[in-house]
Design a protein around this motif. Structure first.
Motif, short mmCIF file in Angstrom:
data_model
loop_
_atom_site.label_atom_id
_atom_site.label_comp_id
_atom_site.label_asym_id
_atom_site.label_seq_id
_atom_site.Cartn_x
_atom_site.Cartn_y
_atom_site.Cartn_z
N CYS A 1 8.63 -2.02 -2.56
CA CYS A 1 7.74 -1.84 -3.70
C CYS A 1 6.67 -2.93 -3.76
N HIS A 2 6.51 -3.67 -2.69
CA HIS A 2 5.47 -4.71 -2.64
C HIS A 2 4.47 -4.42 -1.53
N SER A 3 4.98 -4.23 -0.33
CA SER A 3 4.08 -4.05 0.82
C SER A 3 3.37 -2.69 0.81
N LEU A 4 4.05 -1.63 0.37
CA LEU A 4 3.42 -0.30 0.36
C LEU A 4 2.20 -0.23 -0.56
N PRO A 5 2.28 -0.76 -1.80
CA PRO A 5 1.07 -0.75 -2.64
C PRO A 5 -0.08 -1.56 -2.02
N PHE A 6 0.24 -2.69 -1.38
CA PHE A 6 -0.81 -3.47 -0.73
C PHE A 6 -1.45 -2.67 0.40
N LEU A 7 -0.62 -2.00 1.21
CA LEU A 7 -1.16 -1.20 2.31
C LEU A 7 -2.03 -0.07 1.76
N TYR A 8 -1.55 0.59 0.72
CA TYR A 8 -2.31 1.68 0.09
C TYR A 8 -3.66 1.17 -0.40
N LYS A 9 -3.64 0.02 -1.06
CA LYS A 9 -4.89 -0.57 -1.58
C LYS A 9 -5.85 -0.91 -0.45
N ILE A 10 -5.35 -1.48 0.63
CA ILE A 10 -6.19 -1.80 1.79
C ILE A 10 -6.83 -0.54 2.34
N LEU A 11 -6.04 0.52 2.48
CA LEU A 11 -6.55 1.77 3.04
C LEU A 11 -7.58 2.42 2.12
N THR A 12 -7.30 2.45 0.81
CA THR A 12 -8.28 3.07 -0.10
C THR A 12 -9.57 2.26 -0.14
N ASP A 13 -9.47 0.94 -0.09
CA ASP A 13 -10.67 0.10 -0.04
C ASP A 13 -11.47 0.40 1.23
N GLU A 14 -10.75 0.54 2.33
CA GLU A 14 -11.39 0.78 3.63
C GLU A 14 -12.16 2.11 3.63
N PHE A 15 -11.61 3.11 2.94
CA PHE A 15 -12.26 4.43 2.91
C PHE A 15 -13.20 4.60 1.72
N GLY A 16 -13.43 3.52 0.96
CA GLY A 16 -14.39 3.58 -0.13
C GLY A 16 -13.87 4.24 -1.38
N ALA A 17 -12.55 4.45 -1.47
CA ALA A 17 -11.95 5.01 -2.68
C ALA A 17 -11.58 3.87 -3.62
N GLU A 18 -11.21 4.22 -4.84
CA GLU A 18 -10.91 3.21 -5.85
C GLU A 18 -9.42 3.25 -6.19
N SER A 19 -8.76 2.14 -6.02
CA SER A 19 -7.38 2.01 -6.48
C SER A 19 -7.17 0.57 -6.91
N PHE A 20 -6.16 0.37 -7.76
CA PHE A 20 -5.90 -0.95 -8.31
C PHE A 20 -4.41 -1.23 -8.24
N LEU A 21 -4.06 -2.45 -7.89
CA LEU A 21 -2.68 -2.88 -7.98
C LEU A 21 -2.35 -3.17 -9.44
N ALA A 22 -1.10 -2.96 -9.81
CA ALA A 22 -0.62 -3.29 -11.16
C ALA A 22 0.83 -3.74 -11.05
N LEU A 23 1.23 -4.61 -11.95
CA LEU A 23 2.57 -5.19 -11.93
C LEU A 23 3.45 -4.66 -13.05
N ALA A 24 4.72 -4.50 -12.72
CA ALA A 24 5.80 -4.33 -13.68
C ALA A 24 6.85 -5.36 -13.26
N PRO A 25 7.88 -5.62 -14.05
CA PRO A 25 8.88 -6.61 -13.63
C PRO A 25 9.49 -6.28 -12.27
N ASN A 26 9.41 -7.22 -11.35
CA ASN A 26 9.95 -7.08 -10.00
C ASN A 26 9.39 -5.86 -9.26
N HIS A 27 8.17 -5.47 -9.58
CA HIS A 27 7.64 -4.22 -9.03
C HIS A 27 6.11 -4.25 -9.00
N LEU A 28 5.57 -3.55 -8.01
CA LEU A 28 4.13 -3.40 -7.85
C LEU A 28 3.85 -1.92 -7.66
#
Length: 200
Positions: A1-28
């Motif tokens: 629940c940490h690395s997958l959101p980062f990878l997703y964010k990197i990919l959406t940024d790379e393709f010019g889409a918009e996504s944002f990381l957000a936190l919950a307790p012990n979770h991303l």
């Protein structure tokens, strides 16, 4: 629940889409906006969309923690990158332990907090590192219990820094998620992922 959101964010940024990381307790997780600019949440651990209400109820989030933006806020690009510095500091500590006397970890955490001042993980890790320095200093002066040391200015300075961080954490409305609730939440996420896999 940490690395997958980062990878997703990197990919959406790379393709010019918009996504944002957000936190919950012990979770991303990921936040998106729809065509009407309304927010929705994507859980990459199970591939489901989740509501804010579900995240709040299942993750033990207090309203103060939402207001102070510890949790559930869409992170800026600078805040997202700053999180990586805390990851680097944590990995460095895991490899070299608290016995390392250099300031690399504190430099990483201070830079994180410059760009993301309410990042609870960085604040907690910094308080832990300073506490270990306090213990080491007490031992170097011949004390077993750092609570009884009063004579050394450098000791009082460290203690003051730690107390400031604890106050900051309390002021932000942070409360640790009970272990039992976290375990229930993890099981629920696994069940949802299994349902998704069986449907596919």
């Amino acid at each position: 629940c940490h690395s997958l959101p980062f990878l997703y964010k990197i990919l959406t940024d790379e393709f010019g889409a918009e996504s944002f990381l957000a936190l919950a307790p012990n979770h991303l997780y990921i936040k998106h906006r729809d065509e009407n600019r309304r927010w929705f949440n994507l859980e990459l651990t199970n591939g489901h969309f989740s509501t804010d209400a579900w995240i709040i109820s299942s993750s033990h989030i207090k309203s103060e923690a939402i207001q102070s933006k510890i949790y559930m806020a869409a992170l800026t690009q600078s805040e997202s990158i700053a999180m990586c510095l805390t990851d680097l500091a944590a990995e460095y500590l895991a490899k070299y332990d608290y016995g390392s006397n250099d300031n690399f970890v504190l430099n990483c955490l201070d830079l994180t907090l410059k760009y993301y001042p309410h990042y609870i993980v960085a604040l907690s890790l910094k308080s832990n590192v300073l506490t270990q320095q306090l213990l080491a200093l007490a031992k170097s002066k011949g004390y077993k219990d750092f609570q009884i040391v009063k004579d050394y200015p450098e000791f009082q300075l460290l203690k003051s820094k730690i107390n400031e961080i604890y106050k900051r954490i309390d002021d932000l409305g942070y409360e640790e998620m009970p272990k039992e609730q976290y375990e229930r939440w993890m099981k629920e996420m696994q069940i949802q992922a299994q349902k998704q896999n069986s449907q596919n």
